[in-house]
Design a protein around this motif. Structure first.
Motif, PDB file in Angstrom:
ATOM      1  N   GLY A  29       0.799  -1.216   0.000  1.00  0.00           N
ATOM      2  CA  GLY A  29       0.000   0.000   0.000  1.00  0.00           C
ATOM      3  C   GLY A  29       0.832   1.265   0.000  1.00  0.00           C
ATOM      4  N   PRO A  64       0.666   1.096  -4.634  1.00  0.00           N
ATOM      5  CA  PRO A  64      -0.796   1.012  -4.641  1.00  0.00           C
ATOM      6  C   PRO A  64      -1.355   0.534  -5.984  1.00  0.00           C
ATOM      7  CG  PRO A  64      -0.054   3.298  -4.658  1.00  0.00           C
ATOM      8  CD  PRO A  64       1.148   2.465  -4.409  1.00  0.00           C
ATOM      9  N   MET A  97      -2.356  -3.403  -6.283  1.00  0.00           N
ATOM     10  CA  MET A  97      -3.626  -3.917  -5.803  1.00  0.00           C
ATOM     11  C   MET A  97      -4.795  -3.294  -6.555  1.00  0.00           C
ATOM     12  SD  MET A  97      -3.057  -6.335  -3.818  1.00  0.00           S
ATOM     13  CE  MET A  97      -4.533  -6.764  -2.925  1.00  0.00           C
ATOM     14  N   GLU A  98      -4.626  -2.031  -7.009  1.00  0.00           N
ATOM     15  CA  GLU A  98      -5.723  -1.416  -7.746  1.00  0.00           C
ATOM     16  C   GLU A  98      -5.972  -2.143  -9.062  1.00  0.00           C
ATOM     17  OE1 GLU A  98      -4.593   2.707  -7.853  1.00  0.00           O
ATOM     18  OE2 GLU A  98      -4.845   2.832  -5.677  1.00  0.00           O
ATOM     19  N   GLY A 114      -5.621 -10.348  -4.007  1.00  0.00           N
ATOM     20  CA  GLY A 114      -6.279 -10.222  -2.713  1.00  0.00           C
ATOM     21  C   GLY A 114      -6.671 -11.549  -2.093  1.00  0.00           C
ATOM     22  N   ILE A 158      -5.032  -5.342   8.099  1.00  0.00           N
ATOM     23  CA  ILE A 158      -4.458  -4.632   6.954  1.00  0.00           C
ATOM     24  C   ILE A 158      -4.648  -5.470   5.699  1.00  0.00           C
ATOM     25  CG2 ILE A 158      -2.040  -5.431   6.926  1.00  0.00           C
ATOM     26  CD1 ILE A 158      -3.184  -1.830   6.788  1.00  0.00           C
ATOM     27  N   LEU A 175      -6.437  -4.349   2.356  1.00  0.00           N
ATOM     28  CA  LEU A 175      -5.711  -4.534   1.092  1.00  0.00           C
ATOM     29  C   LEU A 175      -6.560  -5.285   0.076  1.00  0.00           C
ATOM     30  CD1 LEU A 175      -2.698  -4.471  -0.201  1.00  0.00           C
ATOM     31  CD2 LEU A 175      -2.500  -6.746   0.723  1.00  0.00           C
ATOM     32  N   VAL A 176      -7.206  -6.374   0.500  1.00  0.00           N
ATOM     33  CA  VAL A 176      -7.868  -7.227  -0.481  1.00  0.00           C
ATOM     34  C   VAL A 176      -9.314  -6.812  -0.730  1.00  0.00           C
ATOM     35  CG1 VAL A 176      -6.385  -9.140   0.150  1.00  0.00           C
ATOM     36  CG2 VAL A 176      -8.653  -9.023   1.130  1.00  0.00           C
ATOM     37  N   PRO A 220      -9.073  -2.245  -1.946  1.00  0.00           N
ATOM     38  CA  PRO A 220      -7.721  -1.934  -2.425  1.00  0.00           C
ATOM     39  C   PRO A 220      -7.465  -0.454  -2.653  1.00  0.00           C
ATOM     40  CG  PRO A 220      -8.924  -3.326  -4.008  1.00  0.00           C
ATOM     41  CD  PRO A 220      -9.787  -3.206  -2.798  1.00  0.00           C
ATOM     42  N   SER A 221      -8.451   0.300  -3.179  1.00  0.00           N
ATOM     43  CA  SER A 221      -8.146   1.707  -3.461  1.00  0.00           C
ATOM     44  C   SER A 221      -8.014   2.497  -2.155  1.00  0.00           C
ATOM     45  CB  SER A 221      -9.215   2.318  -4.371  1.00  0.00           C
ATOM     46  OG  SER A 221     -10.497   1.953  -3.941  1.00  0.00           O
ATOM     47  N   HIS A 236      -6.879   1.220   0.636  1.00  0.00           N
ATOM     48  CA  HIS A 236      -5.574   0.806   1.149  1.00  0.00           C
ATOM     49  C   HIS A 236      -4.485   1.725   0.614  1.00  0.00           C
ATOM     50  CE1 HIS A 236      -2.011  -1.978   1.134  1.00  0.00           C
ATOM     51  NE2 HIS A 236      -2.471  -2.249   2.324  1.00  0.00           N
ATOM     52  N   GLY A 237      -4.543   1.961  -0.702  1.00  0.00           N
ATOM     53  CA  GLY A 237      -3.544   2.823  -1.327  1.00  0.00           C
ATOM     54  C   GLY A 237      -3.602   4.234  -0.770  1.00  0.00           C
TER      55      GLY A 237
END
Lengths: 458, 336
Positions: A77, A81, A84-85, A92, B70, B74-75, B78-79, B81-82
């Motif tokens: 993260g 980022p 994962m996006e 995931g 976390i 994250l999973v 996700p957005s 998380h970023g």
């Protein structure tokens, strides 16, 4: 340096530091389970002594693996980022399954395995040892599934720039997964084999020839001699799989610029990416073709096939992949030589470790960490070999990086690096210390090593 | 699986609840581990060994709840998380280095040569302190909507101190449960000295949240919602007074109620957490990104959800097993 490069160095440093410890714990968990089973069936104290010594190494490695692993889960993260996006729908669930099926299992039963021996029945302690070993292996499985999927993605479709899973079976059993999992599990086995042998050789040379040192030494050497031919075979199969799915990586590993038959196996060369040729080549004719295609005139992919029309290379940087691959193979050869020589001496002289010549024992000591060298070199080969892609054909590494200011990344990089350097020194130092303490404790007629809380008066 | 209605609605909700639960469990469980680390300088050498022994079999699993929390962020989102982690880049790094220094110290302080033990004790303390302060700072910034202004940074610094003291409070409560004799008496004093952290922490967040966001203000101070919400602060206040009185009366004959401060603290943390969750729902990034906007594709969430239903009860089961095995007063930890 820009944010991308700094972030890559940071993640590379973290993952390199991290992998050192799981590489030990995955296989050492099973070795401990083996020691425990041998003790259960024979009742011989030497197996339990060996268990008590190596469980300390396990606990230490596990602790370091846990803390460095947490760092990585956050860095997805903080620094990447975009990963994962874009592929979060696939990465995931795989990561979630790792946490749920492995992390808690390991963490909870580790407590019972380390401190529960006098609190739980023997069978439960053996079961805890098994579950910890099983958990570390599950953890390795899931993370290698994800890593393999990044190399050879399958079972998904792209919708509006985001990957969506279409077939979980195809995602998990993606083309390179079976090879990568086998290769890594064997690497862990070899790392532990030589750690057992190397540290035990050190204790042996220092005059600690107790029964537990003896079984550790013999177990390590036997395990090494058994696994190394399997690893050479598995590595070869993995190479063939890579040639099918990631030809550019194989071209870089071989330092092969033009697609050609009768390709030589280069023992040494200095790849020059600007001139796009090798300098100071030393090679064995036809051997690369024979290894990779099993025909002397088999065609090996060349790096020049992977260049865009405007001249941008679409293949990985050649030199690091080329050298890392040679370091890995060279270390593997040294492992083969030493473990087979040692087993040969023990078998023909019929005196167990007493039959080992001193130079061989001396050579085993630095080999204690040879598994680390080979494992890191292997990971550099495969991961740098995937560049410029983060997920082959789906997204490049550059697309995933966060826009964190470079000085901020540089600051944290320096902090991480100094912490890791300190911990690595401390880890190796404590291993050698544990190896020497065992002998002193025995001399005083106290076979047990200090527990978790050694009295400061010692 | 449409039996609960639209999966694009209930799956994000389920994962938000699961993430909330993981965070709450983490704050309670690793909270007492970290708190014990924070209290380290106040203990003697022998007491330090006993304190570490009381958390030795648990800390690793406790920390795994952070990985799960976390991991879900994250999973499942996700957005978010970023956004959250790039904004909190530095405090996250400080927390991670803290967790590293703390985590490795458990093993090193027991295995390194005795003369190095002091160094690893220092690493244990500094690491626990760094991780607690960083978590408190992030909590404060989150409440402030992840904005970076001098005021929000100041507020973050305040919550950093409050959460650290609150952790030391739950750590002390844990030691009251796990220790005997002199150390237990000391732990009671530590708890008495640390209760203000809990009070000010809860108070600061409760007061600040509605004034930072008019949306949160409206959620709390409207009728008839207010009637259902009033019990939260009232019960919390009651619990604090109960704790206060209880701590003055401990230790009691035959160690009665030695678990009560710990249990009450968990209840208090839980109430505070429910209040926060109510304030911020449905946002995962305050006032910017809702859990529904940030969620992963339903088919990916579903495959995790099915696994979670199977695995989570097992995790809870064997976690409880380990607390049962290592119940009772902390004894010297040995590998045999």
């Amino acid at each position: 340096m820009d944010t991308l490069l700094l972030s890559r160095i940071q993640f590379g440093a973290n993952i390199s530091f991290h992998i050192l410890f799981p590489t030990i714990t995955i296989a050492l968990g099973w070795v401990l389970f083996y020691f425990k089973l041998r003790f259960n069936s024979s009742g011989e104290e030497r197996w339990m002594d060996a268990y008590r010594f190596w469980v300390k190494v396990f606990a230490l490695s596990f602790g370091l693996g846990v803390v460095s692993g947490i760092t990585m889960s956050f860095q997805f993260g903080t620094n990447w980022p975009g990963f994962m996006e874009t592929v979060g729908n696939i990465a995931g669930p795989l990561l979630a399954y790792e946490v749920m099926t492995a992390f808690f299992l390991e963490a909870v039963f580790l407590g019972i395995m380390l401190f529960g021996m006098s609190r739980v029945p023997g069978w439960l302690h053996t079961l805890a040892t098994f579950l910890v070993a099983f958990g570390t292996t599950m953890s390795a499985f899931w993370i290698l599934v994800l890593s393999s999927w990044m190399h050879t993605p399958a079972g998904f479709e792209m919708r509006e720039g985001v990957a969506h899973a279409t077939n979980w079976w195809a995602i998990i059993f993606n083309p390179s997964m079976p090879y990568r999992v086998t290769h890594m599990l064997l690497a862990s086995g070899l790392t532990v084999a030589f750690l057992l042998a190397g540290l035990s050789a050190l204790r042996w040379l220092r005059g600690d020839k107790g029964a537990d040192v003896r079984v550790s030494l013999v177990t390590g050497l036997g395990l090494g001699a058994l696994l190394i031919p399997m690893q050479i075979f598995a590595g070869d199969m993995h190479g063939l799989n890579t040639m099918e799915h990631q030809p550019a990586k194989v071209a870089a590993m071989e330092g092969n610029w033009e697609t050609q038959g009768n390709a030589p196996l280069l023992l040494f060369a200095i790849p020059d990416e600007i001139a796009r040729e090798n300098r100071a080549e030393i090679g064995i004719p036809n051997l690369a073709s024979i290894i990779l295609t099993h025909h002397a005139d088999g065609e090996i992919p060349g790096l020049n096939d992977f260049v865009a029309e405007d001249g941008t290379p679409l293949h990985p940087p050649v030199a690091p992949v080329f050298y890392a691959f040679r370091v890995m193979v060279g270390t593997g050869m040294a492992m083969l030589l030493l473990s087979w020589a040692a087993v040969g001496f023990m078998a023909f002289r019929r005196r167990g470790p007493e039959g080992l010549p001193k130079p061989l024992l001396l050579a085993l000591v630095p080999m204690a960490f040879s598994g680390w060298v080979a494992t890191l070199a292997g990971w550099y080969t495969t991961e740098i070999g995937r560049q410029p892609w983060l997920v082959s054909g789906v997204m490049t590494t550059e697309q995933a990086v966060a826009e964190v200011p470079a000085p901020m990344v540089a600051t944290t990089l320096v902090i991480y690096l100094s912490v890791y350097a300190g911990l690595l020194l401390a880890f190796i130092g404590v291993l050698y210390y544990l190896a020497s303490v065992g002998r002193q404790a025995k001399k005083r007629g106290r076979p047990d090593l200090p527990g978790l809380n050694p009295t400061p008066a010692e | 699986m449409d039996m609960f209605g639209d999966p694009a609605i209930w799956l994000p909700l389920a994962f938000a609840s699961l993430m909330g639960l993981s965070i709450l469990i983490y704050v309670c469980l690793d909270g007492f581990d970290l708190g014990i680390g924070v209290l380290f300088p106040f203990a003697t050498e022998a007491e330090k060994d006993r304190m570490v022994a009381s958390i030795g079999p648990f800390w690793d699993a406790n920390e795994t709840w952070l990985v799960l929390a976390i991991g879900i962020l994250l999973v499942a989102f996700p957005s978010a998380h970023g956004v959250i982690l790039t904004t909190l880049y530095l405090p996250v790094a400080i927390m991670l280095v803290g967790l590293i220094l703390r985590g490795v110290a458990f093993e090193f302080r027991a295995k390194a040569p005795a003369r190095r033990k002091r160094l690893w004790d220092l690493s244990f303390w500094i690491g626990s302190l760094m991780a607690s302060l960083a978590q408190g700072f992030m909590l404060g910034l989150y409440v402030m909507g992840l904005e970076m202004t001098p005021f929000t940074l100041f507020f973050g610094a305040l919550t950093a101190v409050f959460l650290t003291v609150a952790y030391s409070f739950i750590g002390a409560a844990w030691m009251i449960l796990k220790a005997e004799g002199e150390l237990q008496v000391k732990a009671i004093q530590w708890a008495q000295g640390g209760i203000w952290g809990v009070v000010l922490g809860l108070g600061a967040i409760s007061l600040a949240s509605p004034f930072v966001s008019s949306r949160i203000f409206d959620k709390w101070f409207t009728l008839p919602e207010l009637y259902f919400l009033v019990p939260l602060p009232v019960i919390s206040a009651g619990l604090i007074f109960l704790l206060w009185g209880l701590l003055r009366s401990l230790p009691r004959e035959s160690d009665a109620l030695c678990a009560a401060p710990f249990v009450l603290t968990i209840a208090l943390f839980t109430l505070g957490f429910i209040g926060m969750a109510y304030s911020f729902y449905p946002y995962v990034v305050p006032d910017r990104l809702t859990i529904f906007e940030a969620a992963s594709a339903p088919e990916s969430l579903m495959i995790i959800f099915v696994g979670t239903l199977v695995v989570l009860p097992m995790i809870i089961g064997y976690t409880v097993l380990s607390y049962v095995i290592f119940r009772g007063k902390a004894t010297e930890l040995r590998y045999d």
